[in-house]
Design a protein around this motif. Sequence first.
Motif, PDB file in Angstrom:
ATOM      1  N   THR A  62      19.868 -12.338  29.485  1.00 20.61           N
ATOM      2  CA  THR A  62      19.771 -11.358  28.403  1.00 20.61           C
ATOM      3  C   THR A  62      18.499 -11.584  27.591  1.00 20.61           C
ATOM      4  N   PHE A  63      18.231 -12.849  27.277  1.00 20.54           N
ATOM      5  CA  PHE A  63      17.006 -13.184  26.543  1.00 20.54           C
ATOM      6  C   PHE A  63      15.772 -12.787  27.348  1.00 20.54           C
ATOM      7  N   LEU A  64      15.791 -13.066  28.653  1.00 19.59           N
ATOM      8  CA  LEU A  64      14.657 -12.735  29.524  1.00 19.59           C
ATOM      9  C   LEU A  64      14.394 -11.231  29.547  1.00 19.59           C
ATOM     10  N   VAL A  65      15.437 -10.448  29.743  1.00 21.42           N
ATOM     11  CA  VAL A  65      15.272  -8.991  29.823  1.00 21.42           C
ATOM     12  C   VAL A  65      14.767  -8.439  28.491  1.00 21.42           C
ATOM     13  N   MET A  66      15.333  -8.907  27.382  1.00 22.44           N
ATOM     14  CA  MET A  66      14.891  -8.429  26.069  1.00 22.44           C
ATOM     15  C   MET A  66      13.429  -8.796  25.819  1.00 22.44           C
ATOM     16  N   ARG A  67      13.047 -10.001  26.196  1.00 24.89           N
ATOM     17  CA  ARG A  67      11.672 -10.470  25.981  1.00 24.89           C
ATOM     18  C   ARG A  67      10.667  -9.674  26.833  1.00 24.89           C
ATOM     19  N   ILE A  68      11.014  -9.453  28.114  1.00 26.34           N
ATOM     20  CA  ILE A  68      10.113  -8.728  29.008  1.00 26.34           C
ATOM     21  C   ILE A  68       9.964  -7.274  28.562  1.00 26.34           C
TER      22      ILE A  68
END
Length: 109
Positions: A62-68
């Motif tokens: 979730t953090f990865l998708v939000m950051r990207i």
Amino acid sequence: MANSVYQINKGINQSIEFKGLKAQYIWYLGGGVVALLIVFAVMYIIGLPTYLCIGIILAAGTFLVMRIYGMSNKYGEHGLMKALARKQVPKLIKSRSRKIFMGKKEIKS
């Protein structure tokens, strides 16, 4: 021949876009997902409980998708490369001597 209909491809020379992600951010997200898959496999092999592994991977994903998506929206297609290049430019250049400039001779044609 007078009734021929030709289709025009209007997407030529445009950057790739997939569900709102532009250009290189698609590759970043794909690499992150592969990395999360490897981390999950390592955690599972070392014996951590399955639900703990899934919870950690879901949170990290979730953090990865939000950051990207955030970087894609903030910088756009080429903006991230420009921002990284801007950080490489020195703020000032100090020269304690003019020798390097005085030794050059002009070539007259």
